[in-house]
Each structure stands twice: as structure tokens, then as C-alpha cells.
Design an enzyme around this catalytic site. Sequence first.
Site, PDB file in Angstrom:
ATOM      1  CE  LYS A 155      -3.951  18.874  23.298  1.00 25.58           C
ATOM      2  NZ  LYS A 155      -4.879  18.501  24.360  1.00 25.58           N
ATOM      3  NE  ARG A 169      -5.501  21.003  28.108  1.00 25.22           N
ATOM      4  CZ  ARG A 169      -6.519  20.265  28.549  1.00 25.22           C
ATOM      5  NH1 ARG A 169      -6.582  18.990  28.289  1.00 25.22           N
ATOM      6  NH2 ARG A 169      -7.483  20.820  29.233  1.00 25.22           N
ATOM      7  N   GLY A 176      -3.489  10.226  24.869  1.00 20.83           N
ATOM      8  CA  GLY A 176      -3.216   9.703  26.202  1.00 20.83           C
ATOM      9  C   GLY A 176      -1.801   9.217  26.430  1.00 20.83           C
ATOM     10  CG  MET A 211       3.616  12.136  25.339  1.00 17.53           C
ATOM     11  SD  MET A 211       4.384  13.231  24.177  1.00 17.53           S
ATOM     12  CE  MET A 211       3.011  13.770  23.223  1.00 17.53           C
ATOM     13  NE  ARG A 230      -8.203  14.677  17.566  1.00 11.34           N
ATOM     14  CZ  ARG A 230      -7.845  13.920  18.578  1.00 11.34           C
ATOM     15  NH1 ARG A 230      -6.622  13.966  19.012  1.00 11.34           N
ATOM     16  NH2 ARG A 230      -8.691  13.097  19.128  1.00 11.34           N
ATOM     17  CG  HIS A 242      -6.877   5.164  26.493  1.00 15.09           C
ATOM     18  ND1 HIS A 242      -6.521   3.836  26.464  1.00 15.09           N
ATOM     19  CD2 HIS A 242      -5.778   5.862  26.163  1.00 15.09           C
ATOM     20  CE1 HIS A 242      -5.251   3.744  26.148  1.00 15.09           C
ATOM     21  NE2 HIS A 242      -4.774   4.964  25.965  1.00 15.09           N
ATOM     22  NE  ARG A 262       9.976 -14.001  -5.002  1.00  8.91           N
ATOM     23  CZ  ARG A 262       9.230 -13.058  -4.414  1.00  8.91           C
ATOM     24  NH1 ARG A 262       7.906 -13.182  -4.401  1.00  8.91           N
ATOM     25  NH2 ARG A 262       9.793 -12.017  -3.822  1.00  8.91           N
ATOM     26  NE  ARG A 309      13.283 -14.427  -9.400  1.00  5.55           N
ATOM     27  CZ  ARG A 309      13.138 -14.098  -8.109  1.00  5.55           C
ATOM     28  NH1 ARG A 309      13.471 -12.890  -7.709  1.00  5.55           N
ATOM     29  NH2 ARG A 309      12.658 -14.970  -7.255  1.00  5.55           N
ATOM     30  CD  GLU A 316      17.239  -9.574  -7.418  1.00  8.90           C
ATOM     31  OE1 GLU A 316      16.527 -10.117  -6.582  1.00  8.90           O
ATOM     32  OE2 GLU A 316      17.806 -10.190  -8.348  1.00  8.90           O
ATOM     33  CB  SER A 329      11.869  -5.609 -12.184  1.00 13.42           C
ATOM     34  OG  SER A 329      11.027  -5.626 -11.051  1.00 13.42           O
ATOM     35  N   GLY A 341      14.592  -5.223  -7.465  1.00 14.43           N
ATOM     36  CA  GLY A 341      14.286  -6.223  -6.435  1.00 14.43           C
ATOM     37  C   GLY A 341      14.757  -5.653  -5.112  1.00 14.43           C
ATOM     38  CB  THR A 342      13.290  -3.002  -3.034  1.00 18.07           C
ATOM     39  OG1 THR A 342      11.975  -3.555  -3.105  1.00 18.07           O
ATOM     40  CG2 THR A 342      13.434  -1.878  -4.028  1.00 18.07           C
ATOM     41  CG  ASN A 343      12.113  -8.312  -1.226  1.00 22.42           C
ATOM     42  OD1 ASN A 343      11.568  -7.347  -0.716  1.00 22.42           O
ATOM     43  ND2 ASN A 343      11.456  -9.246  -1.890  1.00 22.42           N
ATOM     44  CG  ASP A 344      18.000 -10.490  -3.143  1.00 27.93           C
ATOM     45  OD1 ASP A 344      18.626 -10.958  -2.164  1.00 27.93           O
ATOM     46  OD2 ASP A 344      17.278 -11.176  -3.875  1.00 27.93           O
ATOM     47  CB  CYS A 386       9.061  -7.187  -8.473  1.00 26.86           C
ATOM     48  SG  CYS A 386      10.751  -7.758  -8.685  1.00 26.86           S
ATOM     49  CE1 TYR A 409       6.798  -3.990 -12.792  1.00 25.47           C
ATOM     50  CE2 TYR A 409       7.381  -2.797 -14.802  1.00 25.47           C
ATOM     51  CZ  TYR A 409       7.573  -3.864 -13.932  1.00 25.47           C
ATOM     52  OH  TYR A 409       8.544  -4.787 -14.195  1.00 25.47           O
TER      53      TYR A 409
HETATM   54  C1  PEP Z   1      13.799  -8.973  -4.499  1.00 22.30           C
HETATM   55  O1  PEP Z   1      14.935  -9.326  -4.210  1.00 22.30           O
HETATM   56  O2  PEP Z   1      13.352  -7.869  -4.186  1.00 22.30           O
HETATM   57  C2  PEP Z   1      12.902  -9.882  -5.220  1.00 22.30           C
HETATM   58  C3  PEP Z   1      11.730  -9.475  -5.631  1.00 22.30           C
HETATM   59  O3  PEP Z   1      13.313 -11.160  -5.385  1.00 22.30           O
HETATM   60  P1  PEP Z   1      13.250 -12.266  -4.251  1.00 22.30           P
HETATM   61  O4  PEP Z   1      12.461 -11.709  -3.122  1.00 22.30           O
HETATM   62  O5  PEP Z   1      12.608 -13.469  -4.854  1.00 22.30           O
HETATM   63  O6  PEP Z   1      14.685 -12.478  -3.932  1.00 22.30           O
HETATM   64 MG    MG Z   2      15.719 -11.082  -5.141  1.00 14.74          MG
END
Ligand code: PEP
Ligand code: MG
Length: 896
Positions: free
Chosen positions: A21, A90, A99, A101, A334, A450, A580, A636, A769, A788, A790-793, A856, A876
Amino acid sequence: VKYVYDFTQGDKDQKDLLGGKGANLAEMTRLGLPVPPGFTITTEACRAYLKDGAVPEELQTEVTVELRKVEDQMGRRLGDPADPLLVSVRSGAKFSMPGMMETVLNIGLNDESVLGLAAMSQNERFAWDSYRRLIQMFGKTVLDIDGDLFSDALEEMKADRNAAADTDLVAADLQELVGTFKQIVKDATGKDFPQNPREQMDLAIEAVFRSWNTERAKIYRRRERIPDDLGTAVNVQTMVFGNMGDTSGTGVCFTRDPSTGHSGVYGDYLMNAQGEDVVAGIRNTLPLATLETTDEAAYKELRAIMRKLETHYQDLCDIEFTIERGKLWMLQTRVGKRTAAAAFRVATQLVDEKLVTNDEALERVTGEQLTQLMFPQIDPEAEKVLITKGMAASPGAAVGHIAFNNAQAEQFAAEGVRCVLVRRETNPEDLPGMVAAEGVLTARGGKTSHAAVVARGMGKTCIVGAETLNINAEEGTVKVGDYVLTSDDIIAIDGSTGEVFLGEVAVQDSPVTTYLADGLEAGIAAADGDEATIDLIKSVDRILSHADKVRKLQVRANADTPVDSERAVDFGAEGIGLCRTEHMFLGERRPLVERVILSAPESTERTTALGELEVLQKGDFLEMLEVMNGLPMTVRLIDPPLHEFLPDLTSLEVKVAVAKATGQPVDPQDELMLTEVRRLHEQNPMLGLRGVRLGIYLPGLFLLQIRALSEAAAELKSKGLDPRPEIMVPLVGSVRELEIIRDEAEATIAEVASRYQVELDIPIGSMIELPRAAMTAEDLAKASDFFSFGTNDLTQTVWGFSRDDVEGVFFPTYIENSIFRVSPFETIDVHGVGRVVAEGVRRARESKPNIKLGVCGEHGGDPESIHFFAEVGLDYVSCSPFRVPVARLEAGRAAV
Ligand code: PEP
Ligand code: MG
């Protein structure tokens, strides 16, 4: 440091410091528009206040200087008994938090200056009305007094005087009300309402600082992923009055239709009112166009300013303005919030008008908005009972039980029951209920109320101003026509038409999803002649095509069935980044795996079981590779912990124990199994015998998969198809692990190739991973054709968070404590996990510059994370099939 900027000192790009603002007020001032003079206290001052719990001393002195400048410019003094300058205080954070704050208007009024204001304005009613508003707002927001005390007193007065609207009360009534309000303050706080204008202002400034950390503001930030440590700026501005009689008023408008993008006159206007009345939706507004007949000069000036702002911002702007006795003032502008559909349509409309380029248009839409457009809609063919119609405020379809308040909505949500929040109007206190509900329905208010603004921001289906609803929240009933509904009843709301139906109503796919899956023609056909939808589909198509043209990241999908693979390709996936294979070993096939695990190595039993599995697995791959013909498909090798293939330890123990206790014969098979299951039981299975470890421990398992894949590829090749399988090894930590599997795999592929007399070129790569894999990526790269992430692990192992256990348990507390703003399993933790990824990328390319790198994990479909992956130079992202269009769009946005 400088804590205070007057409006001539900033500009629109200083949102970090001046808030949205403040930055825009400064920009409008620079453009020479009629902005009431004032100044902005920086977010830095707020942060200092929140840190120390006290207002920095320098701030006090700077405020004095700036206030005097404003006083001199206006030729009036704050709270001067004869002719008072009044100001508004304000909030204004970097990101709009409608709304959430505090705001206090009319600061500077007290028992004396109210008389001065009455004399100067020659309008006693107005002066007393302004004073009662000050006490009400100040009491509620600064002194923390229950707001109902004030509104109840107001309602009582209205009832007593037979007044239908607030405006029917006369000066004497309001003066009496001021007395009542002052008593409420005294009763609640033990102190008189502060009469010193500067004290009012200082307290209000502090209250705005504090309001950054109210519960509702925190909930809103969490939901919108706004960081908790930004703080808010505070804008102190000369008051102008829309409630000075019939030549005054206040309104909100858009420079073009926020749903189609077409330019024109869109907005709401209220005569003889202050801004809060419009936003709160307390009184029903008039369309802006009516202003042309009531005040042509102000209307013309406003139109000219709208055009100027739009040209300047090159985007749809929303504007708040006030007319004080015929003089137009700009209070805010805005770049306007808009629905997802409007974002796409406005963006292409602006391209067509040559106001923005295609790259810029791409920046104007988000993956989140595209996701919203993919939501299902109410089936137009379904039989329905229409009970009322309101204004369509935020699209989509919501079906669920009626919830009348926060507690009820949260209760439904906790039980996994869907609900629709039904309120007369909403205010910031209703936020938790809005979060918990599928959709929101209100009886009052316009498109800028609102409920509408917040629901649009959250992507929740919303209908406002369904005036035939007669809601009694205390009783828990809503009367509409001949119906009396309670929370036992289910309603369906259509946020695109404003229709409210009784009972469960079928919902159907969105035509945008049909377009994304089956192409432009099919999408247009699905729109069934609806011009707005057709226009939307064409807009999405244009912008997405541009994203595809400019993006550098490829988009693949995580899919492990032919159906999912097909859908992924339809949605534009350029391959499968993660197939998988463990799902292929569960269900009916689980006993076969169990036999492999429980039989002795190299026994006939194991060989037979492996053989049977191989035949089945080859069938899977044949189907998948055929769907993915010509596109890469990363398979995999089997990954999950062993126990997932074995019977559950506890149930088995119970079964055997019960048999023993009741003196029945124990099945010897069960007893044998129990021994084995106990032997293989792990405390931390996710850190145990899984991934490549399993492959090395049980050699036949990976081998059968590799042979099945090679044979499937060879067979399809012999038939003239173009299968492009890739083999990916999970949970690798050491290059030796990879080498062992690679040697085996290469031998097998060569054997199959010669047997089938075809050439087989199957890349072999590793997942990254584990932190160790990333930190030794230059070594792994020597035995790997691709990586690749494996950002989960990787998130699990970098943080040491068990990914299956933590999210529902202590993450909410962590988010509340700002340890993170969003689950690191949802959006990549750039500073920690992200650094490990970046380091992995650097090391990998150091030893193999052209190595193909992807991701992935779930993050591959998360907009924010995609921008990070683009930045670190991955080739990718791979995500679930439904996220593919979103990933394409975000990858495009990351490239411009
Ligand atoms: C991961 O670990 O990011 C992954 C893609 O493998 P998974 O989720 O099957 O462990
Ligand atoms: Mg994994």
C-alpha cells in the site's frame, strides 16, 4: 536508519520496505494523482518493534517531523479543537493480507475537536458519526475490546429510534452513542478513551505493528506461504471523508473487468459512507456507472485516472477512492487480485492490446491458478434443486454440510466431512472456518467484500450476497424460501454462476482439463458454447504454448501404470522420469515375492518364484513401453523396505499367540514365517534394507527386472517400435554399489541384445537420495549415465525427518514457530536440501559435463521448487501426471 518516508519519497518497487500500500501510494503521488498527504513507517520499524517490544525512539522523532510536514501542507493541526486535521493509520504489508491487520480511522477526534469538525464541516451529524467510528475502531483494535459491545449498542440505538440504516440516525443520536461508547471503553479498560491526539496516533501505530502477529494474520500467512518475519508497514494519511453527505461517497473499482479482461467500468460505489462500509459488505453497493449521473465531473476524473494507472502499471489495477464533497481522492491502488480464469484472460487481452509482451503475459499467471482451473465443476446436466442465487465471487464447485461458524467448520473438517461455511457476511475472524470449509456462501456483500476477496485469494469456491438467505447462526438454521436448513443438510454451491443447490450434486471435469488432456478442439467442444469458457481455453492454450516455447526444463511424469502414462503423455509429458516398480510386486504378486525372500538362496523354489515374477514384469514393461513409444521411460529398480512384502509382524505374533493360548495347534507355516519376519524386522525400515541394498543382498531381484525390461524393449524393437527405457538405481550412497549393479545390468542387456539380434542402448543411472550421493556425485557420475534427484528421500535424510511420520505430528508446531514456512516435503528447502542438490549438480557436471540431470521427488510438481530446479540447471523435472501442465507453465515462467 530512516524509519519514515513521506509519500513523495518512495515508489512502487519499494514494497519490501514500504509495504504494498505504501509503495503504491508513493507511486500515485509521484504520478501527480490526488492522494491525501501522509507518510509510511517502514517494515523495518515494525521488525524492530516486534523484536524489542518497544517503539524505537528515533521513530517517535521522525514521526513528529513528518506529521508537522503534513500539518503544514494541509494548514491544519492534528486534533486542533478549532479545525482538526484527522488521520488514518493503516497496515500495509509487502503482500496484501486483506482485512487481516488493523486500521484505525478518524484519529485526532476528541471531545473538543469533534465540535471543531462539526463547525468546519457545517455538518454535526458527520462529526459525531466520525467520532463514534473512531472510538469503535480504536476500542476494538487498539484496546482489544469485544467489537460486539459497540455494534450491539449501535443496533440497540437503531431499534430504539426506529432507524432502518445507520444513516437514519441523527446528530443527537450519534452524540449519545459516543457517550455510550466512551462508557464501554471505560468499563472494559478502567481508563477513559484517550483524548490526546498524538497519543491516539502512537497507540494506533503500535496496534498495527502488533496486529502482524494476530492469530488470524498468522493463519493467513501460513495458507498463503507469506514469510512470518517480514513485518508490516504503517501508513499515516490525512483523512478525507466519504460520509459528509450526499455529495460524498466511497468506492472500489477495477480498471477492467476482472473476469474477462475487457476494459470498461467495473466497481462498486456507496454514497455517504466510509471505506469500511464497502469492504465489510454491510450495505449493498451501487454499480460504479451510476456515479456518472450523480457526479459527472468526479466520474470523468476517475475514468482518466483509471486509464493512467493501467497504462503505468500495464496491468489491471484495483483502486479505492473517496469523494469528499465533490472532490475526488485516491486512497489506494494495486495490481488487482483476480480469479484464475481472469488471470489468463486478462493476460492475453493485454497482449492483444499490445500493452504487454508474451513473456510478460506468462509472468502474469501462475501454476497455482492453472491448478484451480483444473478443478471439477457442477455438472450442468445433473438434476438439482436451486434454492437461491447470489453473486459468483470465486469459481469451482463445493458440496458439503452447512457450517455456521468456525468451530463447526473445523469440527466437520476434523471428521473428514466436507462442509460449506454459510455466514451473513464474513470478517477476518472467520478465517479459520474459511480454511476448513470447501466453500463459502454469504447473504450479504459484493464482489469486493471480505468473503469474496479472501476466498479468491485462497482459491476457495465462494458465493456472496445471496440475499434471500435468512441465517440465524445462533440457532444454527438458515431459512430460504420454504426450506429451513441446518448443519444436517448438504448444499452445493457453484462459484461460477452463483447458484446454490440443495443436496448432493454431481460435479464434472473442467473443460480446461479436457483441453489439457485432449487438445484445443475437445476443450472448446466441452465448453458447450459458453463464450467465456471458450475464451479462457484459448487463453490458456496461448500462454501454455508460449511457456513450452521458452522453457528450458523438460517435463516428465511419475507414472507406473499404462493408464497413468497415457494421461501423462496427454498432458504433455515428454517422458516418464520415474516408474516406481514396487507397485508391480504387490497385490496378487506379493506371495511370489514372499517366496523369493523366504526361500534359500539358489534354491529351486527361489528360482521358480523369480522366473514367475519375471514373466509378469515383462508384461508390465511391454505395456508401458508401448504407450511411451519414442519417449524416454526411466524404470526405477525395486526400492521399498523388505517388510512391505511380508506379513505384518504384530498380526502374525497375535495369531500365533492366540492359537497357543487357546490350545489350538499352531500352523507350522505361521511359526516359520514368524521367525523369518522377526529376523528381517527393522526399527527404521526407511534407513534399512531397501533400494540398491536390497538389490545387492538379494541378487536375483534386480536381475529379473533388468532382464524383463531388456527383453520387453528388444521385443518391441523387433516389431519396429522405438522403446526408450532407462534403468535407475535407488538409494545409492557409494559408487561401488552402482558399479556392482551396472556390471550385472550391462552383461544382461548385452545377452538379451544378442539373443534378440537387436541393438539395445539402455542408459543406466542413479538416484541421488542420500547426502553422501550428492557429496560424491563426481564419483557416482563415472558409473552413471544420468542422475535423478529423489528429493523426498533427500529431504528425509538431510533433515533426518521420517517422511511417513512427521508431517501430521509436529510440522504444524514447526510452522507456527517459523522454523519453516511450509513443509520441506512440499516445497524444496532451498537453504538446506537445495544446497545439497546444487552441490550434487556441480560435482556431477565437474566430472561429466553433459550428464543428464533431473528430479523426481514430489517437488518436481511444486511451482516454487520448479523455479529453484531451473535455477540450478537441471534438465528436467518429473511429477505426477496431473501436475504436468502446471510444471510446463512454471518451467516457462522460470525461463522468462
Ligand atoms: C524420492 O525419494 O524422492 C523418490 C522419488 O523416490 P520415492 O518417493 O519412491 O522414495
Ligand atoms: Mg526415494
